[in-house]
Design an enzyme around this catalytic site. Sequence first.
Site, PDB file in Angstrom:
ATOM      1  N   ALA A  81       2.146  -3.260  -1.945  1.00  0.00           N
ATOM      2  CA  ALA A  81       2.843  -4.475  -2.357  1.00  0.00           C
ATOM      3  C   ALA A  81       3.443  -5.215  -1.171  1.00  0.00           C
ATOM      4  O   ALA A  81       3.566  -6.445  -1.209  1.00  0.00           O
ATOM      5  CB  ALA A  81       3.935  -4.130  -3.361  1.00  0.00           C
ATOM      6  N   THR A  82       3.834  -4.495  -0.118  1.00  0.00           N
ATOM      7  CA  THR A  82       4.398  -5.170   1.057  1.00  0.00           C
ATOM      8  C   THR A  82       3.380  -6.136   1.657  1.00  0.00           C
ATOM      9  O   THR A  82       3.711  -7.285   1.984  1.00  0.00           O
ATOM     10  CB  THR A  82       4.867  -4.145   2.102  1.00  0.00           C
ATOM     11  N   ASN A 144      14.492  -3.214  -8.154  1.00  0.00           N
ATOM     12  CA  ASN A 144      14.236  -1.811  -7.828  1.00  0.00           C
ATOM     13  C   ASN A 144      15.506  -0.981  -7.727  1.00  0.00           C
ATOM     14  O   ASN A 144      15.467   0.235  -7.888  1.00  0.00           O
ATOM     15  CB  ASN A 144      13.443  -1.704  -6.517  1.00  0.00           C
ATOM     16  N   GLN A 166       8.097  -2.958  -9.873  1.00  0.00           N
ATOM     17  CA  GLN A 166       8.823  -2.062 -10.772  1.00  0.00           C
ATOM     18  C   GLN A 166       8.528  -2.320 -12.245  1.00  0.00           C
ATOM     19  O   GLN A 166       8.743  -1.444 -13.083  1.00  0.00           O
ATOM     20  CB  GLN A 166      10.333  -2.190 -10.531  1.00  0.00           C
ATOM     21  N   SER A 183       1.897  -2.435  -7.055  1.00  0.00           N
ATOM     22  CA  SER A 183       1.692  -1.242  -6.230  1.00  0.00           C
ATOM     23  C   SER A 183       1.282  -0.071  -7.109  1.00  0.00           C
ATOM     24  O   SER A 183       1.855   0.132  -8.189  1.00  0.00           O
ATOM     25  CB  SER A 183       2.980  -0.900  -5.480  1.00  0.00           C
ATOM     26  N   HIS A 185       1.531   3.282  -6.511  1.00  0.00           N
ATOM     27  CA  HIS A 185       2.336   4.503  -6.544  1.00  0.00           C
ATOM     28  C   HIS A 185       3.603   4.373  -7.378  1.00  0.00           C
ATOM     29  O   HIS A 185       4.324   5.349  -7.569  1.00  0.00           O
ATOM     30  CB  HIS A 185       2.646   4.992  -5.129  1.00  0.00           C
ATOM     31  N   THR A 220     -12.028  -2.634   4.824  1.00  0.00           N
ATOM     32  CA  THR A 220     -12.845  -1.779   3.966  1.00  0.00           C
ATOM     33  C   THR A 220     -11.968  -1.114   2.908  1.00  0.00           C
ATOM     34  O   THR A 220     -10.944  -0.506   3.230  1.00  0.00           O
ATOM     35  CB  THR A 220     -13.551  -0.702   4.799  1.00  0.00           C
ATOM     36  N   CYS A 302      13.638   2.257   0.786  1.00  0.00           N
ATOM     37  CA  CYS A 302      13.310   1.489   1.991  1.00  0.00           C
ATOM     38  C   CYS A 302      14.528   1.278   2.877  1.00  0.00           C
ATOM     39  O   CYS A 302      14.398   0.982   4.063  1.00  0.00           O
ATOM     40  CB  CYS A 302      12.724   0.140   1.600  1.00  0.00           C
TER      41      CYS A 302
END
Length: 355
Positions: A81-82, A144, A166, A183, A185, A220, A302
């Site tokens: 996501a970053t 978050n 989130q 994201s 994860h 890739t 983070c």
Amino acid sequence: MAQRRPRHAQLRGMIYLDYQATTPLAPEAFEAMLPWLRDQHANPHSPHRPGRAAKAAVEVARAEIATLLPPGGRVVFTSGATEALNWAIKGSRRPITTIATEHAAVLDTVAAVGDATILPVERDGRVATPPVSDELVVAMLVNNEIGTIQPLDAMRGAPLLCDAVQGFGRVPIPDNVDLVAISAHKIHGPKGIGALWIRDGLHLEPLLHGGDQEGGRSGTLSPALCAGFGAAARLMRDRAVQDAEHVERLWSLATDRLKGWTINGSTEHRYRGNLNVRRPRLDVARLMSDCRDIAFSAGSACASGSGRPSHVLRAIGLTDAEARSSIRLGWGRYTTEAELGDALDRLIDAADVQA
């Protein structure tokens, strides 16, 4: 009841209550990834038969993810996501309006770009006046740190970028968005992969240059990571009702036990798998030491270790002392009521000793 749990879900006996930082990998996502890690190594951008098979797996995953997003756009895979947020903000090449409680991936990118308006929030964490702007509006669907849900359906931007990390698969994404960052994860998928949903007709300047494998994004792709992401998204769709009911039961259990603690953020407009609470004069570092086999957070992962009070808690009006006496508990699909109850009892007992 919680779903069948991954063997690693308890992290060697720990009770895991840090779902906002990351979620346990779903067994189904692991199984979807395994053939592409063990048996099939072809580049999905190669024209031969193994390459086409890998490409097909990527496209199946892309389609699964798209079912949880608005119609009329395309899913572009990224490293996370970053990257998706950086690409959307920098690639739009527009002045920006955003909110003081956004993730560092937004606020730091906005600071690097410059030419931005930062809107304050109310005590509950919601923006006081939803922006209607001819600038790029950037807003997080579910915060978050405090779980507050922003009123994105009342916002208008040109375009509107939603950080849905989130909320993806848990909270409906309004149809008025033009860009969505997600994201894997955070939905029981693998780390190292995310995506940016881009509304049809919207052009972004590339962030990464090279082979242009994704039509605006170069690099890739990993069929394994894509397959795991797709399987996780499919489970979020198929288990939406069961997961929501389970999370609601855990919320009720936690809020009933934590009498005398103050909830940070909205209690009405909130994702209930996130509970950020504070207690006067609580020494969070000591609490973590006393309960070291319970995984919880003093803030977003983070920013952990920075020594600074959370910018989100300060933005909702907490003093530094109140922010430093706050903890975040996060739960979800694989959290059992028994382990949450045990963790809460131990956290409360340890906090009582400090009082």
